[in-house]
Design an enzyme around this catalytic site. Structure first.
Site, PDB file in Angstrom:
ATOM      1  N   ASP A 148       6.495 -78.757  48.027  1.00 48.32           N
ATOM      2  CA  ASP A 148       5.042 -78.728  47.838  1.00 48.32           C
ATOM      3  C   ASP A 148       4.553 -80.017  47.188  1.00 48.32           C
ATOM      4  O   ASP A 148       5.010 -80.400  46.107  1.00 48.32           O
ATOM      5  CB  ASP A 148       4.651 -77.524  46.974  1.00 48.32           C
ATOM      6  CG  ASP A 148       5.003 -76.206  47.641  1.00 48.32           C
ATOM      7  OD1 ASP A 148       4.174 -75.701  48.419  1.00 48.32           O
ATOM      8  OD2 ASP A 148       6.116 -75.699  47.410  1.00 48.32           O
ATOM      9  N   ASP A 167       6.890 -85.071  43.679  1.00 48.28           N
ATOM     10  CA  ASP A 167       5.540 -85.436  43.248  1.00 48.28           C
ATOM     11  C   ASP A 167       5.153 -84.924  41.868  1.00 48.28           C
ATOM     12  O   ASP A 167       4.143 -85.336  41.308  1.00 48.28           O
ATOM     13  CB  ASP A 167       4.516 -84.893  44.248  1.00 48.28           C
ATOM     14  CG  ASP A 167       4.364 -83.381  44.134  1.00 48.28           C
ATOM     15  OD1 ASP A 167       5.388 -82.663  44.254  1.00 48.28           O
ATOM     16  OD2 ASP A 167       3.246 -82.913  43.892  1.00 48.28           O
ATOM     17  N   ASP A 183      11.706 -82.511  47.270  1.00 46.65           N
ATOM     18  CA  ASP A 183      10.801 -81.467  46.817  1.00 46.65           C
ATOM     19  C   ASP A 183       9.972 -81.053  48.033  1.00 46.65           C
ATOM     20  O   ASP A 183       9.923 -81.781  49.035  1.00 46.65           O
ATOM     21  CB  ASP A 183       9.914 -82.020  45.697  1.00 46.65           C
ATOM     22  CG  ASP A 183       8.777 -81.086  45.343  1.00 46.65           C
ATOM     23  OD1 ASP A 183       9.045 -79.907  45.050  1.00 46.65           O
ATOM     24  OD2 ASP A 183       7.613 -81.536  45.373  1.00 46.65           O
TER      25      ASP A 183
END
Length: 263
Positions: free
Chosen positions: A24, A201, A22
């Protein structure tokens, strides 16, 4: 999960891993708006080095559009899944787009714009295959965003799905997510035959964690929160530090493997 359990669950050097990231909140610190993030040259160099050492088995899995990811990470185009798997560029450069079916996209965009009109701080982002409403600058409007988008999704009769994230709520066609994107990559060279590692996240990354766990790979959650991931790193800085250490220990990256072959 204790620190000892986390360390034990993380991949070690010398194994045939396929890496999925991922962006961001994982590789980059979060910003108020998608355009507010900053990518430094050291991170770009780190990802390129990992890509070379892993035989090209490195892909970025993002809610962003592929074009936007390319702008953040200039240079050789990496394999990328954009818009939560709605679009994907494979390792050979082939583009795969899963356009929404039976959806009047211009009307949906107009309805979302109308629902968010007059609400300062909200940002409507049309990515082409998904629609995102960011409320990081107006957190008190979270319920309004959820109610309005929930009604629009309900009216679509199952063809759309709401995708929550950190201070963002997206409307996307049903049937595609980060997990399906990882599965597609894993069926292709140079990812096939390797064990997947996925680092993320957000709640959007849980789909990927589930797929990676089912494949016997390594799922890594960045930051706090409940998760299906089997390992955890504290934050963006910890992700980078772990990657640096992994590369430093890897025979494929430090020349040890070639030296052993000569012996």
């Amino acid at each position: 999960m204790s620190g000892q359990e986390t360390a034990a669950a993380l991949p070690t050097a010398g194994e045939r891993w396929a890496f999925f990231f991922d962006i961001d909140g994982t590789l980059l610190e979060l910003a108020e708006t998608p355009s507010g993030v900053r990518v430094d040259g050291e991170l770009v160099a780190l990802i390129r080095r990992l890509h070379d050492c892993a035989g090209g088995a490195v892909a970025l899995i993002s809610g962003r559009r592929i074009d936007d990811v390319d702008a953040l990470f200039p240079g050789p185009h990496l394999p990328i899944a954009g818009q939560h798997g709605m679009e994907r560029r494979d390792a050979g450069g082939g583009l795969h787009r899963h356009a929404p079916k039976n959806i009047d996209w211009p009307r949906l965009r107009a309805d979302v714009d109308a629902a968010m009109a007059g609400k300062p701080g909200l940002l409507v982002e049309d990515k082409g295959l998904t629609l995102a409403v960011h409320y990081r600058r107006a957190p008190k409007l979270r319920r309004h965003v959820g109610k309005a988008l929930g009604e629009l999704v309900a009216e679509a009769g199952g063809s759309l799905r709401l995708q929550p994230g950190k201070c963002v709520l997206e409307v996307k066609p049903a049937g595609r997510d980060k997990g399906t994107a990882i599965a597609e990559f894993m069926a292709e060279a140079p990812f096939s035959g390797r064990l997947p590692v996925f680092i993320g996240d957000d709640v959007t990354d849980e789909y990927g964690f589930g797929v990676v766990n089912a494949m016997g790979g390594c799922s890594i959650k960045v930051g706090a929160g409940r998760t299906a991931a089997r390992a955890r790193l504290d934050g963006v800085a910890a992700v980078r530090a772990w990657l640096e250490a992994l590369l430093a220990r890897s025979p494929a990256c430090n020349g040890t493997g070639k030296e052993e072959e000569r012996r």
